[in-house]
Design a protein around this motif. Structure first.
Motif, PDB file in Angstrom:
ATOM      1  N   ALA B  85      22.460  25.235  80.304  1.00  0.00           N
ATOM      2  CA  ALA B  85      23.449  26.311  80.137  1.00  0.00           C
ATOM      3  C   ALA B  85      22.865  27.465  79.335  1.00  0.00           C
ATOM      4  O   ALA B  85      23.046  28.640  79.656  1.00  0.00           O
ATOM      5  CB  ALA B  85      24.694  25.760  79.440  1.00  0.00           C
ATOM      6  N   GLU B  86      22.112  27.105  78.302  1.00  0.00           N
ATOM      7  CA  GLU B  86      21.520  28.127  77.439  1.00  0.00           C
ATOM      8  C   GLU B  86      20.484  28.953  78.210  1.00  0.00           C
ATOM      9  O   GLU B  86      20.452  30.181  78.113  1.00  0.00           O
ATOM     10  CB  GLU B  86      20.851  27.435  76.246  1.00  0.00           C
ATOM     11  CG  GLU B  86      20.351  28.389  75.191  1.00  0.00           C
ATOM     12  CD  GLU B  86      19.395  27.702  74.237  1.00  0.00           C
ATOM     13  OE1 GLU B  86      18.334  28.266  73.971  1.00  0.00           O
ATOM     14  OE2 GLU B  86      19.720  26.589  73.775  1.00  0.00           O
ATOM     15  N   ARG B  87      19.669  28.269  79.011  1.00  0.00           N
ATOM     16  CA  ARG B  87      18.656  28.980  79.810  1.00  0.00           C
ATOM     17  C   ARG B  87      19.318  29.854  80.871  1.00  0.00           C
ATOM     18  O   ARG B  87      18.846  30.950  81.181  1.00  0.00           O
ATOM     19  CB  ARG B  87      17.696  27.989  80.465  1.00  0.00           C
ATOM     20  CG  ARG B  87      16.810  27.248  79.504  1.00  0.00           C
ATOM     21  CD  ARG B  87      15.783  28.139  78.836  1.00  0.00           C
ATOM     22  NE  ARG B  87      14.918  28.800  79.782  1.00  0.00           N
ATOM     23  CZ  ARG B  87      14.399  30.021  79.618  1.00  0.00           C
ATOM     24  NH1 ARG B  87      14.668  30.709  78.524  1.00  0.00           N
ATOM     25  NH2 ARG B  87      13.625  30.539  80.535  1.00  0.00           N
ATOM     26  N   SER B  91      18.608  33.952  80.995  1.00  0.00           N
ATOM     27  CA  SER B  91      18.038  34.692  82.125  1.00  0.00           C
ATOM     28  C   SER B  91      18.999  35.793  82.570  1.00  0.00           C
ATOM     29  O   SER B  91      18.570  36.872  82.969  1.00  0.00           O
ATOM     30  CB  SER B  91      17.681  33.748  83.276  1.00  0.00           C
ATOM     31  OG  SER B  91      18.831  33.228  83.875  1.00  0.00           O
ATOM     32  N   ASP B  92      20.324  35.537  82.490  1.00  0.00           N
ATOM     33  CA  ASP B  92      21.300  36.589  82.795  1.00  0.00           C
ATOM     34  C   ASP B  92      21.110  37.793  81.872  1.00  0.00           C
ATOM     35  O   ASP B  92      21.086  38.947  82.300  1.00  0.00           O
ATOM     36  CB  ASP B  92      22.727  36.065  82.612  1.00  0.00           C
ATOM     37  CG  ASP B  92      23.201  35.254  83.811  1.00  0.00           C
ATOM     38  OD1 ASP B  92      22.517  35.293  84.856  1.00  0.00           O
ATOM     39  OD2 ASP B  92      24.238  34.570  83.697  1.00  0.00           O
ATOM     40  N   GLU B  93      20.984  37.491  80.586  1.00  0.00           N
ATOM     41  CA  GLU B  93      20.870  38.567  79.608  1.00  0.00           C
ATOM     42  C   GLU B  93      19.592  39.384  79.806  1.00  0.00           C
ATOM     43  O   GLU B  93      19.608  40.613  79.699  1.00  0.00           O
ATOM     44  CB  GLU B  93      20.919  37.985  78.187  1.00  0.00           C
ATOM     45  CG  GLU B  93      22.327  37.562  77.793  1.00  0.00           C
ATOM     46  CD  GLU B  93      22.361  36.737  76.519  1.00  0.00           C
ATOM     47  OE1 GLU B  93      21.302  36.558  75.890  1.00  0.00           O
ATOM     48  OE2 GLU B  93      23.448  36.265  76.166  1.00  0.00           O
ATOM     49  N   GLU B  94      18.500  38.689  80.117  1.00  0.00           N
ATOM     50  CA  GLU B  94      17.231  39.391  80.319  1.00  0.00           C
ATOM     51  C   GLU B  94      17.333  40.360  81.512  1.00  0.00           C
ATOM     52  O   GLU B  94      16.899  41.512  81.436  1.00  0.00           O
ATOM     53  CB  GLU B  94      16.108  38.377  80.588  1.00  0.00           C
ATOM     54  CG  GLU B  94      15.636  37.650  79.331  1.00  0.00           C
ATOM     55  CD  GLU B  94      14.850  36.383  79.639  1.00  0.00           C
ATOM     56  OE1 GLU B  94      14.674  35.577  78.720  1.00  0.00           O
ATOM     57  OE2 GLU B  94      14.444  36.207  80.816  1.00  0.00           O
ATOM     58  N   LEU B  99      18.281  45.747  84.026  1.00  0.00           N
ATOM     59  CA  LEU B  99      19.124  46.563  84.920  1.00  0.00           C
ATOM     60  C   LEU B  99      19.635  47.801  84.207  1.00  0.00           C
ATOM     61  O   LEU B  99      19.702  48.892  84.773  1.00  0.00           O
ATOM     62  CB  LEU B  99      20.326  45.733  85.400  1.00  0.00           C
ATOM     63  CG  LEU B  99      20.170  44.960  86.710  1.00  0.00           C
ATOM     64  CD1 LEU B  99      21.445  44.189  87.006  1.00  0.00           C
ATOM     65  CD2 LEU B  99      19.865  45.916  87.865  1.00  0.00           C
ATOM     66  N   GLU B 100      19.985  47.616  82.957  1.00  0.00           N
ATOM     67  CA  GLU B 100      20.507  48.726  82.169  1.00  0.00           C
ATOM     68  C   GLU B 100      19.456  49.829  82.047  1.00  0.00           C
ATOM     69  O   GLU B 100      19.761  51.021  82.192  1.00  0.00           O
ATOM     70  CB  GLU B 100      20.899  48.202  80.789  1.00  0.00           C
ATOM     71  CG  GLU B 100      21.810  49.136  80.027  1.00  0.00           C
ATOM     72  CD  GLU B 100      22.241  48.533  78.700  1.00  0.00           C
ATOM     73  OE1 GLU B 100      21.849  47.388  78.381  1.00  0.00           O
ATOM     74  OE2 GLU B 100      22.961  49.222  77.975  1.00  0.00           O
ATOM     75  N   SER B 101      18.198  49.407  81.796  1.00  0.00           N
ATOM     76  CA  SER B 101      17.149  50.417  81.644  1.00  0.00           C
ATOM     77  C   SER B 101      16.875  51.109  82.977  1.00  0.00           C
ATOM     78  O   SER B 101      16.565  52.303  83.014  1.00  0.00           O
ATOM     79  CB  SER B 101      15.873  49.800  81.064  1.00  0.00           C
ATOM     80  OG  SER B 101      15.339  48.886  81.977  1.00  0.00           O
ATOM     81  N   ARG B 116      12.060  41.608  92.151  1.00  0.00           N
ATOM     82  CA  ARG B 116      11.590  40.869  90.980  1.00  0.00           C
ATOM     83  C   ARG B 116      12.781  40.449  90.103  1.00  0.00           C
ATOM     84  O   ARG B 116      12.842  39.328  89.601  1.00  0.00           O
ATOM     85  CB  ARG B 116      10.620  41.740  90.172  1.00  0.00           C
ATOM     86  CG  ARG B 116       9.942  41.032  89.020  1.00  0.00           C
ATOM     87  CD  ARG B 116       9.033  41.957  88.244  1.00  0.00           C
ATOM     88  NE  ARG B 116       9.718  43.128  87.691  1.00  0.00           N
ATOM     89  CZ  ARG B 116      10.490  43.096  86.610  1.00  0.00           C
ATOM     90  NH1 ARG B 116      10.697  41.951  85.983  1.00  0.00           N
ATOM     91  NH2 ARG B 116      11.088  44.186  86.164  1.00  0.00           N
ATOM     92  N   LEU B 117      13.750  41.358  89.942  1.00  0.00           N
ATOM     93  CA  LEU B 117      14.932  41.038  89.140  1.00  0.00           C
ATOM     94  C   LEU B 117      15.757  39.933  89.805  1.00  0.00           C
ATOM     95  O   LEU B 117      16.293  39.046  89.140  1.00  0.00           O
ATOM     96  CB  LEU B 117      15.800  42.288  88.952  1.00  0.00           C
ATOM     97  CG  LEU B 117      15.249  43.333  87.990  1.00  0.00           C
ATOM     98  CD1 LEU B 117      16.233  44.487  87.877  1.00  0.00           C
ATOM     99  CD2 LEU B 117      15.020  42.723  86.610  1.00  0.00           C
TER     100      LEU B 117
END
Lengths: 143, 282
Positions: B85-87, B91-94, B99-101, B116-117
Motif C-alpha cells: 500500500a505504501e509503495r 509511486s502515485d505521488e512521484e 505531471l505537475e511540472s 514513461r509516466l
C-alpha cells in the motif's frame, strides 16, 4: 455468464529467488551455521536440487536474474546477508535495499552458461553478533 | 505464562499455483528443534511439545502455537506490513509531482515522456469479488509492475483460512484467528493453545489460500485459490525446564543452600533511628 479470457502470467522474466531460512538462535548458540541454515530457491521445476540443505544446487543458465534473500526463523531476530563469495566471471552479486526500507537483498545476473557446478559461500549477519558467519557447506549454481 | 512456539509455513507460491498443489511446495519450520522437533525445513515437520508439567506432576501453563505463512520468491516478511500500500501511494505521488511540472511547463509534453509516466504509475490488481480498486502489483524487488503478463510479480503472503483435523477433533488444540495491534509486523494470525496433558502424536490440517494474478475481461485480478496441507504435533510428558539456566527439574533455578553457618558475620545492625528535633530540645 462471464466470458473467461484468463491469461496466465508468463514466467520468462521471473528472477530465481534463493532464500536462506536462518535459525538465528541456533547460530548464536552453536557459533556455527551447521544445521541452522536451510536454503531454497524458486527453480525447483527447472531442476534445482538440495532443497532445505546448505548445499542447494540452483539450476541456472546465462542471463538468469538471481535474487538472494533471508528469513529469520525467530520472527523478531535480525538476519541479513553480509556477502556472497562467488567466481566473479560467473556472477557479481550486489547488495540493494527494498525501496523506502533498510531491508536488504542481493542480486546478480548469470554471465555465462555453466559447465558443471560453481560453488559459492554466503556470509550472514545474525542478531547482535559482530562478525559475520559463513555457511559451513557451499551451495552452488549448476548448469 | 504459556510457552510460545512459532511454526513457519514457507510456500513456493508460484510453483504451487502452477502445479495446483501444496504437495512438494511447502517447507515447515518451528523453533523447538532443541526440544526434539523432527524434519525441519521439509513438508513432514513433527513439532515437539513438552507437556508443561511441574516436578510434582501438576500441569503448568499450556503451550501456545503461532502459525506464520510466508511466500518463497515474494517480498520477504521482514518488509513492513502495509508495504504494498505504501509503495502504491509513493509511486502515485512521484508521478503526480512530475505531471505537475509538465503542466506548468510551456511546451506540450512529448509522447515518450507520457509513456514513461504511464509506466511509472504501474498497474493495480483488484481482489476477486470486491468492487474497490486494489493495490498496485509490485515485483520481487519492491518496484511497481507496468506490464502485467510479461513482468514477474511478487505474490501476496499466503493466508491461513482454517486449522482442522485430528488434533482439533480430539480437542488437543484449540485454534483461532487473532488480530495483532503491532503496526509493523502485526495483522491477523492463527494461534492455538494445546492441551499438553494428553501425550501422543496428532495430525492437523490447514487450509491455505494463495492468490493468482490473472487478467479477465480486461481486468487484473488476484484470484484466490484454496489448498490444504497437513502437519503433526508430538506431545510428550517431559517436565517443565528452564531453558535459560538449564537448572534441571527444580521449581526455581536457585541451587539449594546449606543452612547458614553460625560463624557468618552478623547482619549489620540497623542504623539508629534519627530522632527529629523537637521543640522541647531547644
Amino acid at each position: 455468464m462471464t466470458t473467461s479470457t484468463k491469461q496466465k502470467q508468463t514466467t520468462t522474466s521471473r528472477p530465481i529467488t534463493i532464500t536462506a531460512v536462518v535459525d538465528a538462535v541456533g547460530v548464536l548458540a552453536s557459533d556455527s551455521t551447521s544445521g541452522e541454515v536451510y536454503l531454497y530457491d524458486t527453480n525447483k521445476s527447472g531442476g534445482s536440487t538440495g532443497f532445505g540443505t546448505q548445499e542447494l544446487k540452483t539450476k541456472v543458465k546465462r542471463g538468469d536474474h538471481l535474487l538472494w534473500t533471508t528469513i529469520a526463523l525467530e520472527c523478531e531476530a535480525h538476519v541479513a546477508i553480509h556477502g556472497i563469495d562467488i567466481d566473479k566471471t560467473v556472477c557479481e552479486p550486489e547488495r540493494k535495499v527494498y525501496p523506502n526500507t533498510d531491508v536488504a537483498y542481493w542480486t546478480g545476473t548469470v554471465k555465462k552458461d555453466i559447465d558443471g557446478a560453481v560453488p559459492y559461500r554466503i556470509s550472514f549477519q545474525v542478531g547482535t553478533r559482530n562478525d559475520p558467519i559463513t555457511t559451513a557447506l557451499s551451495p552452488a549454481l549448476v548448469g | 505464562m504459556p510457552q510460545q512456539l512459532g511454526i513457519i509455513v514457507l510456500v513456493d507460491t508460484a510453483n504451487a499455483l502452477a502445479e495446483r498443489t501444496l504437495s512438494g511446495n511447502t517447507y515447515w519450520f518451528d523453533n523447538a528443534k532443541l526440544y526434539g522437533s523432527r524434519n525441519q525445513g521439509t513438508e513432514n515437520l513433527v513439532t515437539a511439545i513438552h507437556g508443561s508439567y511441574w516436578r510434582d506432576g501438576s500441569q503448568a501453563a499450556e503451550q501456545v502455537l503461532n502459525w506464520l505463512p510466508y511466500s518463497l520468491g515474494s517480498l520477504p516478511p521482514s518488509v513492513p506490513r502495509g508495504y504494498v500500500a505504501e509503495r502504491s501511494q509513493c509511486s502515485d505521488e512521484e508521478v503526480l509531482t512530475e505531471l505537475e511540472s509538465i503542466a506548468n511547463g510551456s511546451s506540450a509534453p512529448e509522447a515518450a515522456e507520457l509513456e514513461r509516466l504511464r509506466k511509472a504509475l504501474g498497474k493495480r490488481a483488484n481482489a476477486h469479488g470486491r468492487g474497490s480498486r486494489g493495490q498496485k502489483v509490485l515485483d520481487v524487488t519492491g518496484h511497481v509492475v507496468t506490464e502485467v503478463g510479461s513482468e514477474a510479480h511478487s505474490y501476496p503472503p499466503p493466508t491461513i483460512t482454517d486449522v482442522f483435523g485430528q488434533a482439533v477433533d480430539e480437542k488437543v488444540i484449540y485454534p483461532a484467528e487473532y488480530g495483532s495491534p503491532d503496526l509493523v509486523t502485526g495483522g491477523w494470525y492463527w494461534a492455538a493453545s494445546v492441551d499438553t496433558s494428553r501425550p501422543g502424536t496428532y495430525t492437523y490440517e490447514m487450509r491455505i489460500q494463495l492468490h493468482d494474478l490473472v487478467q479477465r475481461d480486461g481486468e487484473i485480478l488476484w484470484e484466490p485459490v484454496n489448498f490444504t496441507c497437513r502437519s503433526s504435533l508430538k506431545i510428550t510428558t517431559e517436565p517443565k525446564r528452564n531453558a535459560f539456566t538449564k537448572a534441571g527439574m527444580g521449581y526455581l533455578p536457585i541451587p539449594s543452600l546449606p543452612s547458614q553457618p553460625s560463624t557468618a558475620p552478623a547482619a549489620p545492625a540497623a542504623p539508629a533511628a534519627t530522632t527529629e528535633p523537637t521543640a522541647s530540645q531547644h
